[in-house]
Write an enzyme that holds these catalytic residues in place. Structure first.
Site, PDB file in Angstrom:
ATOM      1  N   ASP A 181       8.818   8.348  -5.952  1.00  0.00           N
ATOM      2  CA  ASP A 181       9.991   9.128  -5.540  1.00  0.00           C
ATOM      3  C   ASP A 181      10.260   9.081  -4.045  1.00  0.00           C
ATOM      4  OD1 ASP A 181       7.852  10.592  -4.613  1.00  0.00           O
ATOM      5  OD2 ASP A 181       8.602  12.538  -5.320  1.00  0.00           O
ATOM      6  N   ARG A 194       0.823  -1.204   0.000  1.00  0.00           N
ATOM      7  CA  ARG A 194       0.000   0.000   0.000  1.00  0.00           C
ATOM      8  C   ARG A 194       0.865   1.267   0.000  1.00  0.00           C
ATOM      9  NH1 ARG A 194      -3.244   2.570   4.695  1.00  0.00           N
ATOM     10  NH2 ARG A 194      -4.690   3.921   3.579  1.00  0.00           N
ATOM     11  N   ASN A 239      -3.297   8.830   4.392  1.00  0.00           N
ATOM     12  CA  ASN A 239      -2.075   8.109   4.742  1.00  0.00           C
ATOM     13  C   ASN A 239      -1.865   7.912   6.238  1.00  0.00           C
ATOM     14  OD1 ASN A 239      -1.304   7.726   2.107  1.00  0.00           O
ATOM     15  ND2 ASN A 239       0.029   9.522   2.031  1.00  0.00           N
ATOM     16  N   HIS A 254       0.775   4.305  -2.742  1.00  0.00           N
ATOM     17  CA  HIS A 254       0.528   5.688  -2.337  1.00  0.00           C
ATOM     18  C   HIS A 254       1.686   6.598  -2.711  1.00  0.00           C
ATOM     19  CE1 HIS A 254      -3.042   5.302   0.613  1.00  0.00           C
ATOM     20  NE2 HIS A 254      -3.051   4.292  -0.250  1.00  0.00           N
ATOM     21  N   HIS A 276      -5.764  -5.728  -3.202  1.00  0.00           N
ATOM     22  CA  HIS A 276      -6.674  -5.777  -2.051  1.00  0.00           C
ATOM     23  C   HIS A 276      -6.811  -7.188  -1.494  1.00  0.00           C
ATOM     24  CE1 HIS A 276      -8.880  -1.858  -3.459  1.00  0.00           C
ATOM     25  NE2 HIS A 276      -7.636  -1.663  -3.086  1.00  0.00           N
ATOM     26  N   THR A 277      -6.130  -8.136  -2.089  1.00  0.00           N
ATOM     27  CA  THR A 277      -6.117  -9.487  -1.514  1.00  0.00           C
ATOM     28  C   THR A 277      -5.360  -9.510  -0.186  1.00  0.00           C
ATOM     29  OG1 THR A 277      -5.560 -11.804  -1.934  1.00  0.00           O
ATOM     30  CG2 THR A 277      -4.017 -10.195  -2.759  1.00  0.00           C
ATOM     31  N   ASP A 299      -9.995  -9.701   2.228  1.00  0.00           N
ATOM     32  CA  ASP A 299     -10.657 -10.933   1.785  1.00  0.00           C
ATOM     33  C   ASP A 299     -10.441 -11.991   2.859  1.00  0.00           C
ATOM     34  OD1 ASP A 299      -8.219 -12.310   1.368  1.00  0.00           O
ATOM     35  OD2 ASP A 299      -8.222 -12.002  -0.788  1.00  0.00           O
ATOM     36  N   ASP A 338      -3.397 -14.068  -3.286  1.00  0.00           N
ATOM     37  CA  ASP A 338      -4.079 -15.023  -4.153  1.00  0.00           C
ATOM     38  C   ASP A 338      -5.190 -14.307  -4.913  1.00  0.00           C
ATOM     39  OD1 ASP A 338      -6.128 -14.643  -2.264  1.00  0.00           O
ATOM     40  OD2 ASP A 338      -5.596 -16.453  -1.153  1.00  0.00           O
ATOM     41  N   GLY A 378       4.776  10.635  -8.538  1.00  0.00           N
ATOM     42  CA  GLY A 378       5.555   9.519  -9.048  1.00  0.00           C
ATOM     43  C   GLY A 378       6.247   8.739  -7.938  1.00  0.00           C
TER      44      GLY A 378
END
Length: 317
Positions: A72, A60, A92, A64, A189-190, A242, A249, A70
């Site tokens: 960086d 994540r 954040n 972000h 998001h798994t 999930d 997965d 970009g």
């Protein structure tokens, strides 16, 4: 991972938009820091053994970072004086595991001082996070530079998890990313966990006539409502992304097709034929998902950003 992981706010100022880096290379540090990747992997592995939420946090964090100015490493910079940095922007606040990048940077600096950017370390750590969670691995193109500017106000470019498909498509296309990239990267998001505030809009006061989003599986919706009551006061209440939230997965896609996704932006992937076909393809084949995810990760992590090599990832020289 919380839903603001892989999305870009549609109202991007053109002058702030980044483009893919042409100078990235798979063998960028072969001569100058040959033990770089093993040092980063060791830091990620050690942290993950102590805390199984680390992989989702690193993945994540990388998303972000790349979606603001970009890739960086500006997400790593600390606020200073009157300047509130990205990490203190509202989307954040729940980012964590920055210490993993700090530890990796210290190890790398001991091997080859002043050579490797924090941005490259973060890109490598995100790859390792996926691999250590049972997902694919890949060769990461390297040669990113670190940015000097980090503003909390710019995190508004990270949209809430309430975007519809047209907003999502526009956001990704502004970053040179396609619909397939959007659907594949959503598979991140798994991994991870989401706080109630991220999906409250789907389970309470959905619209003028319905309390719950009718696209939600009824029993799933009820379980979310029990964990996240209308006036929730439990700070860390929420749900895993999930049912196998520490394993990389394709379960995310399978649950999405069953009406068991958390976010409006997840459900949005079923609102056009093309995006729904991609969801179905990835739900039916983990191999096809992993192949698409790797391709899209390399593409996304090649969005350019900085100009220098930071010796400390938290501060500008």
């Amino acid at each position: 991972m919380e839903a603001v992981a892989v999305l870009v706010f549609a109202l991007l100022v053109i002058s702030q938009m980044a483009s893919p880096v042409s100078a990235l290379s798979l063998n960028y540090y072969d001569q100058t820091c040959p033990k770089l990747e093993s040092a980063v992997t060791e830091a990620v592995k050690k942290a993950t053994m102590n805390d199984n939420t680390v992989p989702a946090a690193l993945l994540r964090m990388h998303f972000h970072d790349c979606f603001i100015r970009g890739c960086d490493a500006s997400v790593l910079l600390a606020s200073k004086g009157t300047n509130q940095a990205e990490k203190d922007g509202p989307p954040n606040i729940s980012l964590h595991a920055f210490y993993v990048i700090d530890n990796a940077k210290k190890a790398v600096e001991a091997l080859c001082p002043g050579v490797v950017s924090c941005a490259d370390i973060l890109a490598l750590a995100a790859r390792d996070a996926v691999a250590l969670s049972g997902g694919p691995t890949w060769d990461v193109p390297k040669g990113r530079k670190d940015g000097r500017i980090s503003k909390a106000s710019e995190t508004r470019q990270l949209p809430p998890p309430t975007f519809n498909i047209s907003q999502l498509k526009q956001s990704f296309s502004q970053r040179g990313l396609s619909l397939e990239d959007l659907v594949a990267l959503s598979g991140g998001h798994t991994l991870g966990f989401a706080h109630c505030s991220s999906f409250q809009n789907r389970i309470h006061s959905f619209n003028a006539t319905l309390d719950v989003d009718p696209t939600l599986n009824p029993s799933f919706g009820n379980s979310l409502r029990s964990v996240c009551p209308a006036h929730n006061k439990v700070k860390n209440a929420g749900a895993t992304m999930d049912s196998s939230a520490t394993t990389f997965d394709n379960v995310y896609y399978k649950l999405l097709l069953q009406g068991k996704s958390l976010f409006t932006s997840d459900q949005a992937l079923l609102s056009t034929r093309k995006s729904m076909n991609l969801v179905s393809k990835f739900a039916s084949s983990q191999e096809m998902f992993e192949k698409a995810f790797v391709k899209s990760m390399i593409k996304m992590s090649s969005i350019s950003g900085g100009q220098e090599i930071r010796l400390d990832c938290k501060v500008v020289r």
